[in-house]
Design a protein around this motif. Structure first.
Motif, PDB file in Angstrom:
ATOM      1  N   GLY A  33       0.632  -1.189   0.101  1.00 17.43           N
ATOM      2  CA  GLY A  33       0.104  -0.113  -0.092  1.00 17.43           C
ATOM      3  C   GLY A  33       0.989   1.288  -0.026  1.00 17.43           C
ATOM      4  N   ARG A  34       0.275   2.598  -0.128  1.00 19.63           N
ATOM      5  CA  ARG A  34       0.897   3.641   0.237  1.00 19.63           C
ATOM      6  C   ARG A  34       1.972   3.945   1.010  1.00 19.63           C
ATOM      7  NH1 ARG A  34      -3.076   7.788  -0.062  1.00 19.63           N
ATOM      8  NH2 ARG A  34      -3.136   7.403  -2.325  1.00 19.63           N
ATOM      9  N   TYR A  35       1.337   3.527   2.513  1.00 17.94           N
ATOM     10  CA  TYR A  35       2.071   3.483   3.584  1.00 17.94           C
ATOM     11  C   TYR A  35       3.401   2.555   3.617  1.00 17.94           C
ATOM     12  CZ  TYR A  35      -1.543   6.570   4.886  1.00 17.94           C
ATOM     13  OH  TYR A  35      -2.451   7.788   5.144  1.00 17.94           O
ATOM     14  N   ASP A  36       3.121   1.433   2.940  1.00 20.39           N
ATOM     15  CA  ASP A  36       4.468   0.350   2.823  1.00 20.39           C
ATOM     16  C   ASP A  36       5.469   1.245   1.891  1.00 20.39           C
ATOM     17  OD1 ASP A  36       3.177  -1.458   4.292  1.00 20.39           O
ATOM     18  OD2 ASP A  36       1.882  -2.182   2.436  1.00 20.39           O
ATOM     19  N   TRP A  37       4.949   1.893   0.802  1.00 18.06           N
ATOM     20  CA  TRP A  37       5.990   2.507  -0.008  1.00 18.06           C
ATOM     21  C   TRP A  37       6.867   3.676   0.906  1.00 18.06           C
ATOM     22  CZ3 TRP A  37       8.209   0.022  -3.635  1.00 18.06           C
ATOM     23  CH2 TRP A  37       7.499  -0.750  -4.362  1.00 18.06           C
TER      24      TRP A  37
END
Length: 80
Positions: A33-37
């Motif tokens: 997801g966005r926060y993982d990136w």
């Protein structure tokens, strides 16, 4: 640790960090997801910053040793 050892350490840490993220999420059907990136890039940039700082430390220490050896060689000349 001197600069060269730090550079090697951070290069290995960067390889481990990228390798960890390349293995993917635990669920094969899931994606990052966005926060993982965000976490990945924050870690990557932090490692690069510390690697550059270690490179700078290594270069400064190397140049200081060169200057010191030049001064020792210059001071060891006989007076003419």
């Amino acid at each position: 640790m001197n600069g060269k050892e730090k550079m090697v350490f951070f290069a290995l840490l960067m390889a481990a960090w990228v390798g960890l993220w390349m293995t993917g999420p635990e669920d094969p059907m899931a994606t990052y997801g966005r926060y993982d990136w965000v976490w990945f890039w924050l870690g990557f940039v932090a490692i690069v910053v510390f690697w550059v700082r270690a490179l700078s430390e290594y270069a400064q220490r190397r140049d200081a040793q060169k200057r010191a050896s030049e001064w020792r060689r210059r001071d060891s000349r006989t007076d003419r």
